[in-house]
Design an enzyme around this catalytic site. Structure first.
Site, short mmCIF file in Angstrom:
data_model
loop_
_atom_site.label_atom_id
_atom_site.label_comp_id
_atom_site.label_asym_id
_atom_site.label_seq_id
_atom_site.Cartn_x
_atom_site.Cartn_y
_atom_site.Cartn_z
CE LYS A 1 -3.09 -3.14 0.35
NZ LYS A 1 -3.63 -3.73 -0.87
CD GLU B 1 -5.73 5.83 3.39
OE1 GLU B 1 -4.98 5.40 2.50
OE2 GLU B 1 -6.86 5.37 3.60
CG HIS C 1 -12.76 -0.63 7.92
ND1 HIS C 1 -12.95 0.68 7.56
CD2 HIS C 1 -12.45 -0.62 9.24
CE1 HIS C 1 -12.73 1.45 8.61
NE2 HIS C 1 -12.43 0.69 9.63
NE ARG D 1 -7.14 -9.21 -2.86
CZ ARG D 1 -8.35 -8.72 -2.70
NH1 ARG D 1 -9.31 -9.07 -3.55
NH2 ARG D 1 -8.64 -7.89 -1.72
#
Length: 551
Positions: free
Chosen positions: A116, A200, A235, A292
Site C-alpha cells: 500500500k 492514512e 471496512h 488480484r
C-alpha cells in the site's frame, strides 16, 4: 494454453476458478486442509491433494506445500484466487523458481502497487490524487502515534500487505492508538504473514468506488468501468454494484484514466482493481491497488459480458487482450450481496455447523456463486463467506427488485446467515437513493442497537392481573387446556427470573400442571365445539428454522 492449473484457495472462489478451467478444457487441481476434505471445490476438481491442518499458516498460507503439490500433480500454472497468498509476492517468485506460471501480476508489480505504501508513492508520481497519509510503513507504535497526532485524529491504521478490512483500525483519539496498533498488527500478521502498518487520514462519509483494470504482456491496459462498494461493515464490503449511483461520464473518464496511468507506471499485468474514495464534491483520491481478482468481480462480468477469470488465464498464457477500452460499453445494472454464515441478531457472531437444507434462488437476472452444499459442515477456521448472490437488470430499480425476490427465495437451515439483513437493507430509503457512504451501515446498525437497548429498558415488569393473582392463591393450578403443558425446565427458568419458586419444587409443580391440563381436556363436554385445527408446535418450529429473521 495451460493443460493443468492448481487453485491455491478454497470455498466459492476455488469453485469459480475450476469452473472456468473446465469450460476452457483445462484440468483443475484442488488443495485442501484437514477440515476442507469434504468441501465442494475438492469434489468438483479433477484432482485434489491435502496440504495440512486447519490453521491457514499450516495449509493455505504454506507456499512450500503448494509448490510441492503443483510439481507432484504436473500443474503448469497456479491461480491464487483472492485472500490467503493472492497478494504475497513470495508466491509468484516461488512459481518462477519452480518453472510454474503464476496467474496474476509479477512479483515486482505486486510489490510496487500491492504494497500500500509503495502504491501511494507511484500514485503521487503519476499525478493521481491520494488521501493524506504516510508513504512508508510505520516501524514502531510510538512513531505512528506521533505521526497520527501531527496529522490529526481520526486516522486509519491499515495493513501494508493486504486488504478486505483485515489489519485495519479506525483510531478516534490518542488514547486508543496503542491498543489499535497492537490489534491491527496482530490481525495483519495472522491474515497475510506481514505485521507492518501504515497511516492514512480518515475522510468523513466518502463513497468507495473502484476501477477494474486488465493488462496484458503486450502493452495494452484497459479499464472495465467502476464498482460502488460503499456499503461496508467494519471496512468489509457487503454490497457492491455497477455502475455507481454517483458516477458521471466525466468522473468515470477521469478515474479510468488515472487507474490505467497508475497500472502502466507500476508495470502491471493481469487483472487488478484500483480503489478510490470519492467525497461529496466528486473529488476522488487513490486508496490502494488490489493486485488480484476481487470478490465482487461478478458485478463487472454481468454489465460487460466478459469472463474475468478466463481473461486472467489467457493473459497469463501470453494472449493479447482482444479489445480496447473504448470498445467496452457497460450494459444495465448489477448488484452483489455477500452471504455469510453469521448471526446479525447476535453481533454477527460466526455460525459454523452443518447445512441441513437450503433453497437456492433462481429466475431472470439471478446468478449465485457458491461453494457449499446440503449436508456440508461450515468450519470455524476461515472467513464465513458462503456465497455471492448477484442480480442484473436493465435499471438499478429492476436489479434491486430482482435481488429482493431472490433473497425472499433463499433459505438455509442448520446455520444462521445474514440473508435477513439484506432483505432489510434493500428497503432502506438511503440505499434506494444511493445516498450511502463507507460508515453508513455501521451507523445504521449502531442506531438499531441503541433503539433496541432503550426499548428494553423502558419496558417495566407488568403488574399481576386479577386472574394471575387468583391462580397464585389457588391450591389447584388453573391451566388453559389448549396450552402446551409446562415442563420442569421452563418453570425452573421462569422461577429463577423472579425468585418465586425454589428449584426443588419445580418437578412437583410441573406434574401438577400436567395433571390439571389432562383432566381439563378429559372432562370437556361431549357436545363442546372442537377448537380449530392448528399446526403442531413441531411443524411451526420447523418452518421457523427455515427462515432467516430480519434483524
Amino acid at each position: 494454453m495451460f493443460k493443468k492449473i492448481l487453485i491455491a484457495n478454497r470455498g466459492e472462489i476455488a469453485v469459480r476458478i475450476l469452473r472456468a478451467c473446465r469450460e476452457l478444457g483445462i484440468r483443475s487441481v484442488a488443495v485442501f486442509s484437514d477440515v476442507d476434505r469434504k468441501s465442494l471445490h475438492v469434489r468438483l476438481a479433477d484432482e485434489a491433494y491435502p496440504i495440512g491442518s486447519a490453521p491457514a499458516r499450516e495449509s493455505y498460507l504454506n507456499i512450500d506445500k503448494i509448490i510441492a503439490v503443483a510439481k507432484k500433480a504436473g500443474a503448469d500454472a497456479i491461480h491464487p484466487g483472492y485472500g490467503f497468498l493472492a497478494e504475497n509476492a513470495a508466491l509468484p517468485r516461488a512459481c518462477t523458481d519452480a518453472g510454474i506460471t503464476f496467474i496474476g501480476p509479477t512479483a515486482q508489480a505486486m510489490e510496487a502497487l500491492g504494497a500500500k505504501t509503495a502504491g501511494r508513492q507511484i500514485a503521487r508520481r503519476s499525478d493521481v490524487p491520494t488521501v493524506p497519509g504516510t508513504n512508508d510503513p510505520v516501524e514502531k507504535p510510538d512513531e505512528g502515534h506521533a505521526l497520527a497526532s501531527s496529522m490529526g485524529f481520526p486516522v486509519l491504521l491499515k495493513a501494508v500487505a493486504g486488504g478486505g478490512g483485515k489489519g485495519m483500525r479506525l483510531v478516534h483519539s490518542s488514547a486508543e492508538f496503542a491498543s489499535a496498533y497492537r490489534d491491527a498488527s496482530s490481525e495483519a500478521m495472522n491474515a497475510f504473514g506481514d505485521p507492518r502498518l501504515y497511516l492514512e487520514k480518515y475522510l468523513e462519509k466518502p463513497h468507495h468506488v473502484e476501477i477494474q483494470i486488465l493488462a496484458d504482456h503486450h502493452g495494452r491496459v484497459v479499464s472495465l468501468g467502476e464498482r460502488e462498494c460503499s456499503v461496508q461493515r467494519r471496512h468489509q464490503k457487503v454490497i457492491e454494484e455497477a455502475p455507481s449511483p454517483i458516477m458521471t461520464p466525466d468522473l468515470r473518464k477521469k478515474m479510468g484514466d488515472a487507474a490505467v496511468r497508475l497500472a502502466r507506471a507500476g508495470g502491471y499485468t493481469n487483472a487488478g482493481t484500483v480503489e478510490f474514495l470519492v467525497d461529496a464534491n466528486l473529488n476522488f483520491y487513490f486508496l490502494e491497488v488490489n493486485t488480484r481478482l476481487q470478490v465482487e468481480h461478478p458485478v463487472t462480468e454481468q454489465v460487460t459480458g466478459l469472463d474475468l477469470v478466463k481473461l486472467q488465464i489467457a493473459i497469463a498464457a501470453g494472449h493479447r487482450l482482444p479489445f480496447a477500452w473504448e470498445t467496452i460499453t457497460p450494459r444495465g445494472n448489477a448488484m452483489e450481496v455477500r452471504l455469510y454464515a453469521e448471526d446479525p441478531d447476535n453481533n454477527f457472531f460466526p455460525s459454523p455447523g452443518k447445512i441441513l437444507s437450503r433453497q437456492v434462488p433462481a429466475g431472470p437476472g439471478i446468478r449465485l456463486d457458491d461453494g457449499v452444499y446440503d449436508g456440508w459442515t461450515v468450519p470455524n477456521d476461515y472467513d464465513p463467506l458462503l456465497a455471492k448472490l448477484i442480480a442484473w437488470g436493465n435499471s438499478r430499480e429492476e436489479t434491486i427488485a430482482r435481488l429482493r425476490r431472490a433473497l425472499e427465495e433463499s433459505t438455509v437451515s442448520g446455520i444462521k446467515t445474514n440473508v435477513g439483513l439484506f432483505r432489510r437493507l434493500l428497503t432502506e430509503p438511503d440505499f434506494l437513493r444511493g445516498d450511502v457512504h463507507t460508515k453508513w451501515l455501521d451507523e445504521l446498525l449502531a442506531r438499531d442497537h441503541a433503539e433496541k437497548s432503550a426499548a428494553a429498558k423502558s419496558i417495566a415488569k407488568p403488574a399481576a392481573t386479577s386472574a394471575e393473582k387468583k391462580v397464585a392463591s389457588s391450591s389447584v393450578p388453573v391451566v388453559n387446556p389448549d396450552a402446551r403443558p409446562a415442563t420442569a425446565t421452563s418453570i425452573t427458568a421462569n422461577s429463577a427470573a423472579d425468585g418465586t419458586i425454589a428449584n426443588s419444587d419445580a418437578a412437583v409443580i410441573a406434574a401438577a400442571l400436567w395433571q390439571a391440563a389432562d383432566s381439563a381436556k378429559n372432562s370437556a363436554p361431549a357436545n363442546a365445539t372442537a377448537p380449530a385445527e392448528r399446526d403442531s408446535r413441531w411443524k411451526l418450529e420447523g418452518r421457523r428454522s427455515q427462515l432467516d429473521r430480519t434483524p
